[in-house]
Design a protein around this motif. Structure first.
Motif, PDB file in Angstrom:
ATOM      1  N   GLU A  23       0.830  -1.203   0.000  1.00 19.61           N
ATOM      2  CA  GLU A  23       0.000   0.000   0.000  1.00 19.61           C
ATOM      3  C   GLU A  23       0.867   1.257   0.000  1.00 19.61           C
ATOM      4  N   GLU A  24       1.883   1.268   0.838  1.00 12.17           N
ATOM      5  CA  GLU A  24       2.776   2.436   0.901  1.00 12.17           C
ATOM      6  C   GLU A  24       3.459   2.674  -0.443  1.00 12.17           C
ATOM      7  N   GLN A  25       3.962   1.603  -1.043  1.00 11.46           N
ATOM      8  CA  GLN A  25       4.628   1.712  -2.338  1.00 11.46           C
ATOM      9  C   GLN A  25       3.644   2.145  -3.426  1.00 11.46           C
ATOM     10  N   ALA A  26       2.466   1.556  -3.443  1.00 13.30           N
ATOM     11  CA  ALA A  26       1.475   1.867  -4.480  1.00 13.30           C
ATOM     12  C   ALA A  26       0.974   3.301  -4.378  1.00 13.30           C
ATOM     13  N   ARG A  27       0.776   3.787  -3.154  1.00  9.73           N
ATOM     14  CA  ARG A  27       0.314   5.172  -2.995  1.00  9.73           C
ATOM     15  C   ARG A  27       1.309   6.160  -3.590  1.00  9.73           C
ATOM     16  N   SER A  28       2.598   5.849  -3.492  1.00  7.88           N
ATOM     17  CA  SER A  28       3.597   6.765  -4.035  1.00  7.88           C
ATOM     18  C   SER A  28       3.751   6.620  -5.546  1.00  7.88           C
ATOM     19  N   GLU A  29       3.429   5.441  -6.085  1.00  9.23           N
ATOM     20  CA  GLU A  29       3.645   5.188  -7.513  1.00  9.23           C
ATOM     21  C   GLU A  29       2.391   5.293  -8.379  1.00  9.23           C
ATOM     22  N   SER A  48      -7.526 -18.408  -0.567  1.00  9.73           N
ATOM     23  CA  SER A  48      -8.648 -17.481  -0.399  1.00  9.73           C
ATOM     24  C   SER A  48      -8.215 -16.023  -0.246  1.00  9.73           C
ATOM     25  N   LEU A  49      -6.917 -15.769  -0.204  1.00  9.14           N
ATOM     26  CA  LEU A  49      -6.415 -14.403  -0.022  1.00  9.14           C
ATOM     27  C   LEU A  49      -6.762 -13.537  -1.234  1.00  9.14           C
ATOM     28  N   LEU A  50      -7.317 -12.361  -0.962  1.00 10.17           N
ATOM     29  CA  LEU A  50      -7.604 -11.398  -2.025  1.00 10.17           C
ATOM     30  C   LEU A  50      -7.296  -9.999  -1.531  1.00 10.17           C
ATOM     31  N   LEU A  51      -6.250  -9.385  -2.103  1.00  9.51           N
ATOM     32  CA  LEU A  51      -5.920  -7.994  -1.827  1.00  9.51           C
ATOM     33  C   LEU A  51      -6.614  -7.128  -2.858  1.00  9.51           C
ATOM     34  N   ARG A  52      -7.081  -5.976  -2.414  1.00  8.80           N
ATOM     35  CA  ARG A  52      -7.741  -5.033  -3.322  1.00  8.80           C
ATOM     36  C   ARG A  52      -7.072  -3.674  -3.191  1.00  8.80           C
ATOM     37  N   PHE A  53      -6.709  -3.095  -4.310  1.00 10.39           N
ATOM     38  CA  PHE A  53      -6.232  -1.717  -4.335  1.00 10.39           C
ATOM     39  C   PHE A  53      -7.445  -0.870  -4.707  1.00 10.39           C
ATOM     40  N   GLN A  54      -7.850  -0.007  -3.790  1.00 16.45           N
ATOM     41  CA  GLN A  54      -9.026   0.832  -4.015  1.00 16.45           C
ATOM     42  C   GLN A  54      -8.592   2.164  -4.621  1.00 16.45           C
ATOM     43  N   PHE A  55      -9.325   2.599  -5.641  1.00 15.40           N
ATOM     44  CA  PHE A  55      -9.037   3.858  -6.324  1.00 15.40           C
ATOM     45  C   PHE A  55     -10.155   4.856  -6.103  1.00 15.40           C
ATOM     46  N   LYS A  70       2.096  -6.144 -12.789  1.00 11.08           N
ATOM     47  CA  LYS A  70       3.291  -5.797 -12.006  1.00 11.08           C
ATOM     48  C   LYS A  70       3.005  -5.934 -10.504  1.00 11.08           C
ATOM     49  N   TRP A  71       1.859  -5.440 -10.072  1.00  7.55           N
ATOM     50  CA  TRP A  71       1.513  -5.493  -8.655  1.00  7.55           C
ATOM     51  C   TRP A  71       1.159  -6.906  -8.214  1.00  7.55           C
ATOM     52  N   GLN A  72       0.561  -7.677  -9.102  1.00  6.37           N
ATOM     53  CA  GLN A  72       0.281  -9.082  -8.789  1.00  6.37           C
ATOM     54  C   GLN A  72       1.588  -9.852  -8.591  1.00  6.37           C
ATOM     55  N   LYS A  73       2.571  -9.562  -9.426  1.00 10.83           N
ATOM     56  CA  LYS A  73       3.883 -10.196  -9.293  1.00 10.83           C
ATOM     57  C   LYS A  73       4.565  -9.758  -8.003  1.00 10.83           C
ATOM     58  N   SER A  74       4.426  -8.485  -7.657  1.00  8.84           N
ATOM     59  CA  SER A  74       5.017  -7.976  -6.414  1.00  8.84           C
ATOM     60  C   SER A  74       4.420  -8.683  -5.205  1.00  8.84           C
ATOM     61  N   LEU A  75       3.101  -8.862  -5.209  1.00  7.71           N
ATOM     62  CA  LEU A  75       2.443  -9.575  -4.110  1.00  7.71           C
ATOM     63  C   LEU A  75       2.944 -11.010  -4.042  1.00  7.71           C
ATOM     64  N   SER A  76       2.992 -11.679  -5.175  1.00  7.97           N
ATOM     65  CA  SER A  76       3.438 -13.068  -5.217  1.00  7.97           C
ATOM     66  C   SER A  76       4.871 -13.197  -4.701  1.00  7.97           C
ATOM     67  N   ALA A  77       5.752 -12.302  -5.119  1.00  9.73           N
ATOM     68  CA  ALA A  77       7.152 -12.336  -4.684  1.00  9.73           C
ATOM     69  C   ALA A  77       7.272 -12.071  -3.185  1.00  9.73           C
TER      70      ALA A  77
END
Length: 102
Positions: A23-29, A48-55, A70-77
């Motif tokens: 979240e911190e990284q995404a807010r800045s980018e 069952s894990l589901l992250l949501r980026f709200q806009f 890119k963000w899906q890969k970041s989460l997976s990594a």
């Protein structure tokens, strides 16, 4: 609500740490990104894990869509570094306009 077991507390901590960092990284980018929130069922973790980026609006969401992979890969990594394998990384992070209360 049922009390969480030690394993479930550990799972929750891992997900919270990763969600906070992303979240911190995404807010800045990503312009227009409001927050990151997640849901999961402990007995079905990690599938069952589901992250949501709200806009904040449709324009910001549309502009961010090309970066979803890119963000899906970041989460997976990030999850892999914590010892959690996400077999279908595309199923665990989405971009949305909905908030946790919606």
């Amino acid at each position: 609500m049922k009390k969480l077991s030690a394993v479930q507390i550990k799972q929750q901590k891992v997900v919270l740490d990763i969600a906070d960092k992303l979240e911190e990284q995404a807010r800045s980018e990503i312009p227009g990104m409001v927050q990151c929130w997640f849901s999961m069922e402990y007995h079905l973790f990690p599938s069952s894990l589901l992250l949501r980026f709200q806009f904040e609006n449709e324009q910001a969401l549309t502009a961010a869509k090309p970066n979803l992979l890119k963000w899906q890969k970041s989460l997976s990594a990030a999850m892999m570094k914590k010892g959690v394998v996400l077999k279908q990384m595309r199923n665990h992070l989405v971009f949305t306009l909905e908030g946790p209360e919606d």
